[in-house]
Design a protein around this motif. Sequence first.
Motif, PDB file in Angstrom:
ATOM      1  N   ARG A 469       0.864  -1.189   0.000  1.00 24.98           N
ATOM      2  CA  ARG A 469       0.000   0.000   0.000  1.00 24.98           C
ATOM      3  C   ARG A 469       0.896   1.234   0.000  1.00 24.98           C
ATOM      4  N   VAL A 470       0.671   2.139  -0.928  1.00 24.21           N
ATOM      5  CA  VAL A 470       1.494   3.366  -0.966  1.00 24.21           C
ATOM      6  C   VAL A 470       0.575   4.569  -1.179  1.00 24.21           C
ATOM      7  N   LEU A 471       1.115   5.739  -0.914  1.00 22.85           N
ATOM      8  CA  LEU A 471       0.373   6.972  -1.199  1.00 22.85           C
ATOM      9  C   LEU A 471       0.282   7.168  -2.715  1.00 22.85           C
ATOM     10  N   VAL A 472      -0.802   7.721  -3.196  1.00 29.13           N
ATOM     11  CA  VAL A 472      -0.963   7.990  -4.629  1.00 29.13           C
ATOM     12  C   VAL A 472       0.219   8.829  -5.141  1.00 29.13           C
ATOM     13  N   SER A 473       0.671   9.754  -4.297  1.00 29.20           N
ATOM     14  CA  SER A 473       1.770  10.633  -4.726  1.00 29.20           C
ATOM     15  C   SER A 473       3.081   9.865  -4.938  1.00 29.20           C
ATOM     16  N   GLU A 474       3.155   8.646  -4.386  1.00 32.36           N
ATOM     17  CA  GLU A 474       4.396   7.866  -4.546  1.00 32.36           C
ATOM     18  C   GLU A 474       4.368   6.960  -5.783  1.00 32.36           C
TER      19      GLU A 474
END
Length: 485
Positions: A469-474
């Motif tokens: 799971r990652v941030l959309v910005s990443e």
Amino acid sequence: MGLRAKQRYNFSEKKTNQGLSPSALIRTGDKVVTAKTMDELVSLCKRRGFVYQSNEIYGGLQGFYDYGPLGVELKNNLKQAWWRAMVYERDDIEGLDASVLTNPKTLYYSGHEDTFTDPLIDCRSCNSRWRADHLKGAKCPSCNSGDLTDPRPFNLMFKTNVGPVDDGKSFTYLRPETAQQIFTNFKNVLDSTSRNLPFGIAQIGKAFRNEVTPRNFIFRTREFEQMELEFFVEPGTDEKWFDFWVEARLKWWSDQGVDQSSLELQTIEKEKLSHYSKKTTDIMYGFPHGLEELEGIANRADFDLGSHTKGQAELGIKSKVKKNTDSAMRLAFQNKQTNEWKVPYVIEPSAGVDRGFLAVLNEAYKLERLPNGKERLVLSLKPHLSPIKAAIIPLKRNHAGLLDEASKIKKTLQSLQLGRILLENSGNIGKNYRRHDEVGTPLCVTVDFQSLEDQTVTLRDRDSMKQKRVLVSEVPSSLRDLLGT
Ligand code: ATP
């Protein structure tokens, strides 16, 4: 690369499958992988839109294929990788895109009109035709009859007509290789770029050969693409540059995911060399149907520029060339210190795009038996070759909020210009993962309801099948890392 005729080396002697069993088992980590057959590759290509038989609705056209939505991407990526390695990453190579239709004089002086032939044998019993060097024994492979004609030369060049009147004088050829137009443009490129030796001219484009027996899917076709470099060097430095290019080309294929253990170098024996060649080494690859040529590297000495130049008599040409009474240009290089004119030698690495396509597909195709007993088909292409770089998958089909978020991610990733990013609005995550494994998409990005609350998404890696799971910005940097850009 070449004029073939009698100088061709003995097919049956050289092109045997050297122990590469199609049913061999390969172990990668905890997964067992089965190598594939040509039928399996053909089936994947059709099912997933890589390659179709050309003109299929009218029964096809033998020796011609069309590249579908994913095939065209993979093919373009392979060509771009070659162009990058040749033209962008080096400082001594220029590009060219010359015409396909070729003045017959070019192919007269190059020797193709006389010698670009294959030995052809007819079976008198069933009227089938065969290339003499592809026959094993003196029997017809179709009906087993021994009533065969003697071999006779068959010219492989396609002819067509230029202009409105078909009076027999206006014919021209579809080029049988891209190389000749590089030689005829030698002076143009030299004058417009002020190059010094050594330097090269690179070209990617279609070539046409009326092959007697096109076969083995896209391995031997009548219309295909070549990636050819003509590298012009000082006579005397040619052997060093030949060795350099053999090494460089092996490394390049390895960078495209073609395992070195599947490649073999075969140096053509002196008495079997084409008449223009001082030395030729073929890079052979273990295709599903056997070990065959993927790329040829030739030291063509001063044959080509020497054949096409005007003023041959003053240039001390070493190769045996036809007397040229038509050329309007001196294709030579002047030494600035001595003012002496010399015809450069040429090293030619000549690779087939379609054979390269088949090789990278074959290397990447893996039927994995997973620890849980299930099977998955995965195309572990190098990410830079993958037709789709990332698939953005909303968890639920046609859900406005998920679709909106997924579209934004698609737009952001697409703007990075890393290749095709696909928005998959079909809803079934499991099926989408399997589909994208099969076509080699290195990254899937799943947008779910949590994404709408905390701006995170799930990244799923093709090869390890691991999810995180990652941030959309990443997401952009994750994709860049995967592609090594
Ligand atoms: P072969 O011995 O297999 O007929 P060749 O020695 O005639 O090949 P070259 O003239 O050296 O081939 O052409 C350079 C490259 O172009 C080859 O290494 C191959 O990758 C590609 N090529 C040649 N002929 C075909 C064809 N009919 N279909 C697809 N690719 C081809």
